[in-house]
Design a protein around this motif. Sequence first.
Motif, PDB file in Angstrom:
ATOM      1  N   UNK A  21       0.810  -1.222   0.000  1.00 43.66           N
ATOM      2  CA  UNK A  21       0.000   0.000   0.000  1.00 43.66           C
ATOM      3  C   UNK A  21       0.841   1.269   0.000  1.00 43.66           C
ATOM      4  N   UNK A  22       1.869   1.282   0.799  1.00 46.03           N
ATOM      5  CA  UNK A  22       2.571   2.538   1.090  1.00 46.03           C
ATOM      6  C   UNK A  22       3.906   2.682   0.390  1.00 46.03           C
ATOM      7  N   UNK A  23       4.225   3.925   0.075  1.00 48.01           N
ATOM      8  CA  UNK A  23       5.591   4.313  -0.272  1.00 48.01           C
ATOM      9  C   UNK A  23       6.291   4.550   1.055  1.00 48.01           C
ATOM     10  N   UNK A  24       7.466   3.967   1.221  1.00 47.69           N
ATOM     11  CA  UNK A  24       8.210   4.077   2.467  1.00 47.69           C
ATOM     12  C   UNK A  24       9.336   5.087   2.262  1.00 47.69           C
ATOM     13  N   UNK A  25       9.390   6.065   3.158  1.00 43.18           N
ATOM     14  CA  UNK A  25      10.378   7.141   3.094  1.00 43.18           C
ATOM     15  C   UNK A  25      11.247   7.120   4.343  1.00 43.18           C
ATOM     16  N   UNK A  26      12.438   7.681   4.231  1.00 42.32           N
ATOM     17  CA  UNK A  26      13.332   7.868   5.370  1.00 42.32           C
ATOM     18  C   UNK A  26      13.672   9.348   5.451  1.00 42.32           C
ATOM     19  N   UNK A  27      13.368   9.957   6.604  1.00 39.66           N
ATOM     20  CA  UNK A  27      13.705  11.370   6.790  1.00 39.66           C
ATOM     21  C   UNK A  27      15.216  11.565   6.717  1.00 39.66           C
ATOM     22  N   UNK A  28      15.625  12.668   6.117  1.00 41.73           N
ATOM     23  CA  UNK A  28      17.054  13.017   6.060  1.00 41.73           C
ATOM     24  C   UNK A  28      17.446  13.724   7.358  1.00 41.73           C
ATOM     25  N   UNK A  29      17.338  12.987   8.448  1.00 43.47           N
ATOM     26  CA  UNK A  29      17.685  13.503   9.773  1.00 43.47           C
ATOM     27  C   UNK A  29      18.438  12.391  10.484  1.00 43.47           C
ATOM     28  N   UNK A  30      19.750  12.547  10.579  1.00 40.25           N
ATOM     29  CA  UNK A  30      20.592  11.489  11.142  1.00 40.25           C
ATOM     30  C   UNK A  30      20.378  11.284  12.641  1.00 40.25           C
ATOM     31  N   UNK A  32      17.646  10.563  14.188  1.00 40.68           N
ATOM     32  CA  UNK A  32      16.607   9.576  14.483  1.00 40.68           C
ATOM     33  C   UNK A  32      16.447   8.619  13.309  1.00 40.68           C
ATOM     34  N   UNK A  33      16.218   7.339  13.569  1.00 41.24           N
ATOM     35  CA  UNK A  33      15.759   6.455  12.491  1.00 41.24           C
ATOM     36  C   UNK A  33      14.255   6.722  12.296  1.00 41.24           C
ATOM     37  N   UNK A  34      13.932   7.526  11.303  1.00 45.85           N
ATOM     38  CA  UNK A  34      12.612   8.136  11.167  1.00 45.85           C
ATOM     39  C   UNK A  34      12.058   7.827   9.787  1.00 45.85           C
ATOM     40  N   UNK A  35      11.064   6.980   9.756  1.00 44.77           N
ATOM     41  CA  UNK A  35      10.433   6.609   8.498  1.00 44.77           C
ATOM     42  C   UNK A  35       9.060   7.250   8.388  1.00 44.77           C
ATOM     43  N   UNK A  36       8.574   7.327   7.161  1.00 46.13           N
ATOM     44  CA  UNK A  36       7.234   7.850   6.885  1.00 46.13           C
ATOM     45  C   UNK A  36       6.589   6.925   5.864  1.00 46.13           C
ATOM     46  N   UNK A  37       5.368   6.504   6.157  1.00 42.67           N
ATOM     47  CA  UNK A  37       4.604   5.654   5.253  1.00 42.67           C
ATOM     48  C   UNK A  37       3.510   6.502   4.615  1.00 42.67           C
ATOM     49  N   UNK A  38       3.441   6.477   3.292  1.00 49.59           N
ATOM     50  CA  UNK A  38       2.454   7.259   2.556  1.00 49.59           C
ATOM     51  C   UNK A  38       1.625   6.309   1.691  1.00 49.59           C
ATOM     52  N   UNK A  39       0.346   6.128   2.015  1.00 47.23           N
ATOM     53  CA  UNK A  39      -0.483   5.282   1.153  1.00 47.23           C
ATOM     54  C   UNK A  39      -0.509   5.836  -0.276  1.00 47.23           C
ATOM     55  N   UNK A  40      -0.337   4.943  -1.246  1.00 49.19           N
ATOM     56  CA  UNK A  40      -0.278   5.356  -2.652  1.00 49.19           C
ATOM     57  C   UNK A  40      -1.692   5.413  -3.260  1.00 49.19           C
ATOM     58  N   UNK A  93       4.174   8.748  10.462  1.00 44.90           N
ATOM     59  CA  UNK A  93       5.550   8.741  10.948  1.00 44.90           C
ATOM     60  C   UNK A  93       5.750   7.515  11.826  1.00 44.90           C
ATOM     61  N   UNK A  94       6.827   6.778  11.598  1.00 47.43           N
ATOM     62  CA  UNK A  94       7.218   5.645  12.443  1.00 47.43           C
ATOM     63  C   UNK A  94       8.682   5.899  12.791  1.00 47.43           C
ATOM     64  N   UNK A  95       8.936   6.184  14.071  1.00 47.97           N
ATOM     65  CA  UNK A  95      10.234   6.715  14.490  1.00 47.97           C
ATOM     66  C   UNK A  95      10.820   5.877  15.614  1.00 47.97           C
ATOM     67  N   UNK A  96      12.061   5.453  15.436  1.00 45.80           N
ATOM     68  CA  UNK A  96      12.776   4.769  16.502  1.00 45.80           C
ATOM     69  C   UNK A  96      13.308   5.791  17.492  1.00 45.80           C
ATOM     70  N   UNK A  97      13.096   5.509  18.778  1.00 49.76           N
ATOM     71  CA  UNK A  97      13.497   6.453  19.826  1.00 49.76           C
ATOM     72  C   UNK A  97      14.407   5.790  20.847  1.00 49.76           C
ATOM     73  N   UNK A  98      15.199   6.627  21.508  1.00 48.94           N
ATOM     74  CA  UNK A  98      16.155   6.206  22.536  1.00 48.94           C
ATOM     75  C   UNK A  98      16.143   7.239  23.653  1.00 48.94           C
TER      76      UNK A  98
END
Length: 135
Positions: A21-30, A32-40, A93-98
């Motif tokens: 369903x989704x296009x998977x993106x990665x934010x250009x922000x080192x 955080x491991x920060x992804x974004x899912x966009x339904x197509x 937004x799906x973001x890995x946190x620490x």
Amino acid sequence: MTFALHEKLAADCEVLGDMALCRILLMRDHRFPWTILVPRIGGLRDFHDLPRDEALTLFDEVGRVSRALVDAFAAAKINVAALGNQVPQLHVHVIGRYATDAAWPGPVWNAGVVEDPDLEVVTERAAMLRERLAI
């Protein structure tokens, strides 16, 4: 309506690939491991705009990406959010946190804008996620 990625998402992110369903993106922000899912699907603004079957697919894809962030980057916590205040196109937004990250314990949006992203880190993360997600 035809799907087109919003220009702000295109400018701020690396495209990792497509899932069912989704296009998977990665934010250009080192920071955080920060992804974004966009339904197509064109014209979507909010989660309730998705037909039920697609909503279930989105839920499954969020889970798959969440697991990939934990496995690839040992994320201690996963944040999932669909705000859309700056980008009206439905995206999640799906973001890995620490506990040691730049925004902890607040949301990543409180960490300020990254002025000079470490693109080597972003490229390495993108490769790891493509492999983990097989996209």
